[in-house]
Scaffold this active site. Sequence first.
Site, PDB file in Angstrom:
ATOM      1  CG  HIS A 103      37.558  33.526  30.994  1.00  0.00           C
ATOM      2  ND1 HIS A 103      37.798  34.426  29.986  1.00  0.00           N
ATOM      3  CD2 HIS A 103      38.690  33.514  31.745  1.00  0.00           C
ATOM      4  CE1 HIS A 103      39.022  34.921  30.108  1.00  0.00           C
ATOM      5  NE2 HIS A 103      39.586  34.390  31.178  1.00  0.00           N
ATOM      6  CD  GLU A 104      38.485  32.538  35.575  1.00  0.00           C
ATOM      7  OE1 GLU A 104      39.647  32.077  35.584  1.00  0.00           O
ATOM      8  OE2 GLU A 104      38.217  33.692  35.187  1.00  0.00           O
ATOM      9  CD  GLN A 151      43.979  33.534  35.072  1.00  0.00           C
ATOM     10  OE1 GLN A 151      42.964  33.182  35.651  1.00  0.00           O
ATOM     11  NE2 GLN A 151      44.059  34.689  34.438  1.00  0.00           N
ATOM     12  CB  CYS A 206      42.266  37.074  30.197  1.00  0.00           C
ATOM     13  SG  CYS A 206      43.063  35.748  31.120  1.00  0.00           S
ATOM     14  CG  LEU A 207      42.601  39.288  36.195  1.00  0.00           C
ATOM     15  CD1 LEU A 207      42.528  38.728  37.614  1.00  0.00           C
ATOM     16  CD2 LEU A 207      42.636  40.804  36.217  1.00  0.00           C
ATOM     17  N   GLY A 213      37.279  36.623  38.123  1.00  0.00           N
ATOM     18  CA  GLY A 213      37.555  35.192  38.183  1.00  0.00           C
ATOM     19  C   GLY A 213      39.049  34.972  38.060  1.00  0.00           C
ATOM     20  CG  HIS A 238      42.269  30.548  32.568  1.00  0.00           C
ATOM     21  ND1 HIS A 238      43.355  30.968  31.843  1.00  0.00           N
ATOM     22  CD2 HIS A 238      41.515  31.655  32.780  1.00  0.00           C
ATOM     23  CE1 HIS A 238      43.255  32.281  31.624  1.00  0.00           C
ATOM     24  NE2 HIS A 238      42.151  32.717  32.180  1.00  0.00           N
TER      25      HIS A 238
HETATM   26 NI    NI Z   1      41.394  34.648  32.194  1.00  0.00          NI
END
Ligand code: NI
Length: 182
Positions: A134-135, A51, A92-93, A46, A138
Amino acid sequence: MTIRQLHLLGSPLLRQSATPVAVVDDAVRRLVDDLFDTMRGAKGVGLAANQVGVARRVAVVDVGEEFPPPLVLINPRIVHASDVTETAEEGCLSIPDLYGEVERPLAVTLEALARDGRSYSVELSGFKARAAQHEIDHLDGILFLDHLSAVKRHLLVAKWKKSRKGKPGYVKDVTPEPAGEL
Ligand code: NI
């Protein structure tokens, strides 16, 4: 195919509440495509627009299962969340190599706009529900770290700071691995 740079923990963009999309136009569609390309390049499940440095309410989710197909989340809203929760590990990326156990509703119903601008609703459970939540977090400037106890969070942030020592800035290039590599 456009892979954008990822914003890492420390970037103010990750703490910004993103602005709703007024019209799903070509620029928004391009952002959606770039999010998918960047997410796949970084081997994530995701990615939210914050991000990649864009504070608009756009995110994508692809946990690699057939149903539902990869999700485009434009102006997503959680309209129902189950009382039943589940605790599982998240990463998380934007905070590479750090993981924490996060408790979230096991199932959610979402409303969002699709890539073609039409609104849709979808029921998700398990890992897909977790990824979508989670997204959406963000887009409100919330990170998985914020769901942890203060002790755990401080531990992870300390680890993060150590790992970032000597590395300037908050953005990183995504270098996809060559196709066929294991
Ligand atoms: Ni994340």
